[in-house]
Scaffold this active site. Sequence first.
Site, mmCIF file in Angstrom:
data_model
loop_
_atom_site.group_PDB
_atom_site.id
_atom_site.type_symbol
_atom_site.label_atom_id
_atom_site.label_comp_id
_atom_site.label_asym_id
_atom_site.label_seq_id
_atom_site.Cartn_x
_atom_site.Cartn_y
_atom_site.Cartn_z
ATOM 1 N N GLU A 305 0.817 -1.213 0.000
ATOM 2 C CA GLU A 305 0.000 0.000 0.000
ATOM 3 C C GLU A 305 0.853 1.266 0.000
ATOM 4 O OE1 GLU A 305 -4.089 -1.578 2.078
ATOM 5 O OE2 GLU A 305 -2.575 -0.757 3.423
ATOM 6 N N ASP A 384 -8.841 -8.242 3.908
ATOM 7 C CA ASP A 384 -8.526 -7.158 4.836
ATOM 8 C C ASP A 384 -9.673 -6.939 5.808
ATOM 9 O OD1 ASP A 384 -7.343 -5.014 6.082
ATOM 10 O OD2 ASP A 384 -7.693 -3.602 4.448
ATOM 11 N N GLU A 412 -12.780 -1.433 11.656
ATOM 12 C CA GLU A 412 -12.625 -0.677 10.416
ATOM 13 C C GLU A 412 -13.723 -0.990 9.399
ATOM 14 O OE1 GLU A 412 -8.823 -1.254 8.652
ATOM 15 O OE2 GLU A 412 -9.326 -0.221 6.798
#
Lengths: 835, 835
Positions: A305, A384, A412
């Site tokens: 990332e 993820d 998240e």
Amino acid sequence: MLSKLFVLFGFIAADCVQAETGRQAWLRYAELKGPSLQQYREAIPAAVIALNKSAIAENAQQELVRGVRGMIGRTLREESGIPKEGAIVLGTEVAIRAAFPEWQTDEALKPDGYCLKTIRRGQLRYTIVAAQNDRGVLYGVFHLLDKIALGEAIDSLDERQSPYAPVRWVNQWDNLDGSIERGYGGRSIFWDDGHARADLNRVSEYGRLLASLGINGCAINNVNADPRILLPALVPDIARIADALRPWGVRVAISVDFGSPKTIGGLDTFDPLDARVTEWWKSKADEIYRAIPDLGGFVLKADSEGRVGPSAYGRTHADAANVVARALALHGGLIFYRGFVYDHHMDWRNFKNDRARAAYDNFRPLDGKFDTNVIVQIKNGPIDFQVREPASPLFGALERTNEAIELQITQEYTGQARHTVFLVPMWKATLDFDMHARGDGTPVKSLVAGTISERPAGGFVGVANVGLDDSWLGNQLSQANLYGFGRLAWNPNLSAQRIAEDWTRLTFGDDPDVLKTIAGIQLSSWRTYENYTGPLGLQTLTDITGNHYGVNVEASERNGWGQWHRADANGVGMDRTVATGTGYIGQYRPAVASMFESLATCPDDLLLFMHHVPYTHVLRDGKTVIQYIYDSHYEGAAAVRQYVRDWEALQGRVDEQRYSEIRAQLEYQAGQAQVWRDAVTNWFWKTSGIPDAQNRVGHYPDRVEAESMQLQGYEIVSIVPWESASGGKAIQCEQSQCVASFRYDGATGWRTIRVQYFDQNNGVAHYSLSVAGELVDAWAANDGLPTQKLDGSSSTQRVIAGIALRPGDEIRIEGVPDQGEQAALDYVEIGTDRE
Amino acid sequence: MLSKLFVLFGFIAADCVQAETGRQAWLRYAELKGPSLQQYREAIPAAVIALNKSAIAENAQQELVRGVRGMIGRTLREESGIPKEGAIVLGTEVAIRAAFPEWQTDEALKPDGYCLKTIRRGQLRYTIVAAQNDRGVLYGVFHLLDKIALGEAIDSLDERQSPYAPVRWVNQWDNLDGSIERGYGGRSIFWDDGHARADLNRVSEYGRLLASLGINGCAINNVNADPRILLPALVPDIARIADALRPWGVRVAISVDFGSPKTIGGLDTFDPLDARVTEWWKSKADEIYRAIPDLGGFVLKADSEGRVGPSAYGRTHADAANVVARALALHGGLIFYRGFVYDHHMDWRNFKNDRARAAYDNFRPLDGKFDTNVIVQIKNGPIDFQVREPASPLFGALERTNEAIELQITQEYTGQARHTVFLVPMWKATLDFDMHARGDGTPVKSLVAGTISERPAGGFVGVANVGLDDSWLGNQLSQANLYGFGRLAWNPNLSAQRIAEDWTRLTFGDDPDVLKTIAGIQLSSWRTYENYTGPLGLQTLTDITGNHYGVNVEASERNGWGQWHRADANGVGMDRTVATGTGYIGQYRPAVASMFESLATCPDDLLLFMHHVPYTHVLRDGKTVIQYIYDSHYEGAAAVRQYVRDWEALQGRVDEQRYSEIRAQLEYQAGQAQVWRDAVTNWFWKTSGIPDAQNRVGHYPDRVEAESMQLQGYEIVSIVPWESASGGKAIQCEQSQCVASFRYDGATGWRTIRVQYFDQNNGVAHYSLSVAGELVDAWAANDGLPTQKLDGSSSTQRVIAGIALRPGDEIRIEGVPDQGEQAALDYVEIGTDRE
């Protein structure tokens, strides 16, 4: 001397007056009542002796005094030797054995393990907390206090506890400026404005919470690491934080940037095979360990990332990990090397591409090439932290490498603490999943603990991201995730129910109705959330390139990030089979792969993660995929409304502040669940062309769209993505105030009015609602939701119950914009459900 | 338009989120639960109509909407005409009769009276609130809401209520600078820095509380009036306050200074018979009434405690009252002329002098000379709000004069809101006392209401002195006194028990244990306080020339203030008989006088108020006076300790904040009761030389005097008055820190340690307590008690329970002075009572 006393007395005073804010979490030590109090008053001896004199041991003794004072109202005597009366004796095995030669044990405790044992000498009764090390003494004390809080007998103890794995850590994604990446509980407890906070009391309190769970390490800065963490000027800051956590047996670690030798080190390279880089890491480690001799180590996210990594020089992850590992090894430090490495510029048009393959593809070839103080830190699933993923195949693939599983406590992709989602059942599904790494009986938990491959280090890492809010995590009920992570890291064989119930009793007390309701909500909450955000292995259908919060079904598609669900007019799901798909399933050992590969044996919960199927594919329960998607969303949204009702029945049985906070949170969640329900079901209806067999999707007889109301000043706007607003449209006000009104044409009766409006974070608009000329409600759109736009993240529901409506009544909403927030409205629903 | 909505919505929002702080007092409108909620949801009609359009009537309608929304969760429809469905209809009798010709009444309502009546028309049911005036409509609405809150049926109403007297007022002794004389609930809600506060929301909230009780007037500044209240610049301030109270039917009054024509009026005289003075008052009244046409009138304290009055010109109180009365009469205003006039420079050596005679002596000769809009405002007793006094003889003496009884809600001599003292039983004792003014059957209540002498005005005045604190009065339980005053002013025939129970249920909810405990504490609290501060008619044995708070037995003696109890070596009490004393008893009508005159018939509770007797005088229960004094003090102090235990049993059944506040208040009170107990009993032992038959007085086996401890830095000081410290001595620290320590020589066991220390208001000293080297408690002396001295007002007890003591343990107190506060200590007691 006196100043030290007054530091202590700060604690004492705080114990007396603090209201229930959640800050004490499950360590409230609330006063026991009635017979239970009397029973413990009789059972508890008067004296406590800490045989060892370390900071941790003395802290353990103080914690025991504090807990007993809180729960039983008695102050134990801190004696220096074994008294001629009953006592609680704390010490390492060696020290205990010296004082109690009659104590026999046949089984050795592991590091951090402890035993609680009652020893009698004539009339005298000694309660022994013996441990392999000081940390274990502290853990034993917390366990003894838990027993009292839970009402268990303590007069005849004989219990041994050892941790399941040596690594039981949390990571904090805190930035040095005090913000937290994916943190929902306020600002950082560690950092502010580039340095450690002046006041680290909350760090000490956090250490206490962690120690109560047996967590022994904490990485204190974001894995997306600011290189400045390794500047000499930061060392004293890290040392201060380590000082605050040390008495709780929590070792500090830091996240580092792999480019540091170049960015802050003055070298022209960070090539791991360059001798100058090797030397730089060594000398940097030496420098830090001089200040913090017990530093736990480093965490490293490389080549992921946008972070730099060994690929810059054509080196491997093993090269990168080992150059750092060797610098740490002399000091006993570990390096946690994150397995979360993937290409986020993949060509979405190539149906053989698959992000889920990445961790395995990157790390499997390196098995055996990592030094013994390297731990590969692997997220539970291959993508993820989605609402449901299969266990990462990498767990079963590494045989000569230390592993740790990375679980995300901060929510998240699971509602960001605005939705109640108890993650322990999800984590257990992965931890208990048998990877068949060496035949049967190799569940993920045993692989990461190193018990299968006899690795020296490994275990559990939780991304906690607590903040300064009193609730720590932004939602009182979300504390159960931090608690549950710790309990599982110590003993992953505990049931989710046991964990939920223990947490509830410690956190809210012993009222059986409170226990039943809260544990009931928690235990069903993951499935509920999955039901309205991404069932059947679709993953969380959120804005994955943005805030990871609100609904956005197509955000995953047609871009390089690789979270594709591949829904089209005919079918849905990602074909990851070996036969026709990406071959991801082939990364599992044969027993697992064959189960996933076949539609006949692949679990429905992961069907669309593994397979692309037509909407008409029939599931095990006889429903088609499309109908299941519709049904599950309606079930999920209805479940949250029921949570609100269940919670409201607890009024007066839960302290006011937490009652109000949780009520508001659940009611908000119920409104958001409806937004998700409508968005996802309409999107799939439009995409598939197959209507809902129950005729709910697209039909809202109780709903009046804002765009069809009489508007004064308001203008109609199209919403992106279209599914996040009812009818794809909303109204917004670009004047000083606007009005939307309509006439009620239903039957006479008591009604609940639900106003769906948009609460962006760039202003505080005001709304008022009048019925037949009478003001019945008014509110401000003052929440801090993660969007400036009119979309599924800002869409919010205001519930006004108990309104008497008559046919012909004018229902009128006035909106007053503020800054960028334009008092937007989606629709009004009029129902009877709260009556 | 919208801004008005948002003012309203402020109320709505506040209703949702406010925690229980006491600020809503008995008007919480807490949501009903279970079957009760369901029952009212079925009984309540959907619509409400206010037939009259005044501000008060509209306010009544809004209050009904607010209350029903809070308790039942339903928003009533505000209709403009009688709908074709069940409804609640509010209106004056005239308006109701026009809408419901079938409504027949045979008895006229008095002003402010109302009736609640269910009228059926076929299937339709109308709930009528009909009243003589708008104020009565508002009162009827509050009564209807009370019924719902108390769980009474509302579907078949037929009830009439009229007030017992026209005057139901409160006085506030607020100074223009924002302080309050004898106010214990914080700063003034009306004034700040010489003007009305910018934010008068609390005034409006106060108006609501008053209206809910039927209180219709409020004097907004101190009777010790600042002449500036009559300056033209203050008129707009008074008008703003009147605006805030007007919607609640509360008329504003002001206290004026009789010297005003001279001090602020520019005249050289304030002689009431001077034409210029007459004209000045008239023109001043005209000026004020132009701004506030409904001003209630003036309150005047003249020739008393240093205030100027008519005596300066040899004029009478009637001259003074009438000159002001005539200025007010044209506007319908009243003047309340205070009867609290006495000489505070009396020769104490003259045993014929008697302050108690003063009101009668001053006002009796003027009976019939006051204008009809003058009300003589007479304190309940002849002295000044003491813990027990007989009814003032003046009540029975005025036959052609309007009277009002002045009751003190603020607890000047009854613990200043730091002691829980529910005053309703005391007030009832006076109100129900038969003065035999015209034969039997003339209790004080009927005299002040004017029903006996058919006076046009008269009634009840309460000195409230609420402040900005959320509790209004500085103590949550003291709110019951404001509530009780209002209930009695409307209907003095209510029992104290009924009032205590209604208040408790409205304020704390319906839990039967909560009701029993709180009502139990309240109903016994006056006797309890009397028992430890001044039994048998001794009056409150406090510092009467100072703060009127802590114990000081001789403060009343040998000075001109006249609160003498005349205790000496042989006997105690003030001889007020006609035969041998001051003749005060002769001011009563013969039937009353003969009862008081004779030792055989004088009630023991007032014995020492009326008679001087030897300590060996035997009471009706067979005890001697001296033994009764000892016993009552021990009983009183023990009762407060029991209150603490009783209260602690309510933990979890009362909201956290109020639970904590009341627990702290009661524990403080228990410590103070012990100070009073020891001071008074030792003083009488020393004075009388007669020991306690139970051997408690002067013998404290569990007590270690500070002056006998090992001292490091501390020095021994004598305390004035001697009886307010144990042994007459204390220790104080004039260094940066000091230590006092001793060795425990009692038996092994769990013990409660009580540390008696001094918490003055001129610093924040810190203390810590260690036992056998272990810190067990630490605290700050940070209360704001009304003294800078070491005395009975600052003497405070810290209770540390649950300490394991062993013979030989060192008990060590460290003190750190701050500013003028010298970390002083009186003694330590070690007992088992909290174990």
